[in-house]
Design an enzyme around this catalytic site. Sequence first.
Site, PDB file in Angstrom:
ATOM      1  N   GLY A  39       6.924  12.985   8.856  1.00  0.00           N
ATOM      2  CA  GLY A  39       7.046  14.427   8.593  1.00  0.00           C
ATOM      3  C   GLY A  39       7.949  15.086   9.607  1.00  0.00           C
ATOM      4  O   GLY A  39       8.271  14.509  10.654  1.00  0.00           O
ATOM      5  N   TYR A 148       1.672  -0.492   0.835  1.00  0.00           N
ATOM      6  CA  TYR A 148       1.538   0.862   0.267  1.00  0.00           C
ATOM      7  C   TYR A 148       0.657   0.833  -0.980  1.00  0.00           C
ATOM      8  O   TYR A 148      -0.294   1.616  -1.103  1.00  0.00           O
ATOM      9  CB  TYR A 148       2.918   1.420  -0.064  1.00  0.00           C
ATOM     10  CG  TYR A 148       2.920   2.852  -0.536  1.00  0.00           C
ATOM     11  CD1 TYR A 148       2.473   3.881   0.288  1.00  0.00           C
ATOM     12  CD2 TYR A 148       3.394   3.196  -1.802  1.00  0.00           C
ATOM     13  CE1 TYR A 148       2.479   5.208  -0.135  1.00  0.00           C
ATOM     14  CE2 TYR A 148       3.421   4.514  -2.229  1.00  0.00           C
ATOM     15  CZ  TYR A 148       2.960   5.512  -1.395  1.00  0.00           C
ATOM     16  OH  TYR A 148       2.966   6.829  -1.818  1.00  0.00           O
TER      17      TYR A 148
END
Length: 310
Positions: A39, A148
């Site tokens: 982020g 993932y």
Amino acid sequence: MIKKTALVTGGAGFIGSHLCGRLIGDGFKVICMDNLLTGRLSNIKHLFKDKNFKFIKHNVCQYINLRQKIDYILHFASPASPADYLNYPIQTLKVGSLGTHNALGLAKQKKAVFLLASTSEVYGDPLVHPQPESYWGNVNPVGPRGVYDESKRFAEAITLAYHRTHKIDTKIARIFNTYGPQMRNNDGRAIPNFISQALANRDITVYGKGTQTRSFCYIDDLVEGIVRLMLSKVNEPVNLGNPDEYTVLSLAKKIITLTKSKSRIIFKPLPQDDPKVRCPDISKARRILKWQPKVGLDEGLRRTIEYFEE
């Protein structure tokens, strides 16, 4: 009227930051939590001046200690692009397991509604097309993408276990390919890759023959679907994505046209376990949430190209 408070984990990421902005606009108090692994503070800097917005730098794999009342927890913390989860395989597995466990523990403590950002990757390289929520998937658990895929499959399992055992009001959004402003140009996904290469007149890299298909949902449409799901009564997974399907090669050509680029297309070998098709069946979202995407690919790409040009 007392404002509701929403915690967005991974709130400085691409989707999380748009969600923070939308919730502030809808009258929520928002706590954005992010460890800034993938982020960026630049995604949320415009929100810092709002008194209803608070940023906490924290890794959700560690215990989450918040004293205030929390009404909604939207769990978006995770590397989400192939480049990121191949760079951070262990962090990806940990945030999908430990991070989800911690966020669910907080939801139990606060009696909060919990929404999990899951992914179309739970379907793996699908043998059913388009993919409905009832499809169990075709995932290689030990391949490089498994970190993932399996972290999100585990996250879904523990989310529904908390719903069934502790009666937490949980939601699961299975998010398909999403794009728009605030993506990183080194994100590793097709659209930011192609736009960055096209704007610089560099060769555009297409993997395989480019015949693999993807479905691209503009960020504003996705956020609308997430908010509707958050406020709904549904607890089972719901697909959120755009059912319009394009080959990766046609996407590259479209971006060259829209950017008036001089780029050439070059082909490289297909990565292991790269899905050949990806397209959501959104009949459940249409029926339950009265939701479907509104922004077409050309319009969404124009808005995204403008952001990358800036």
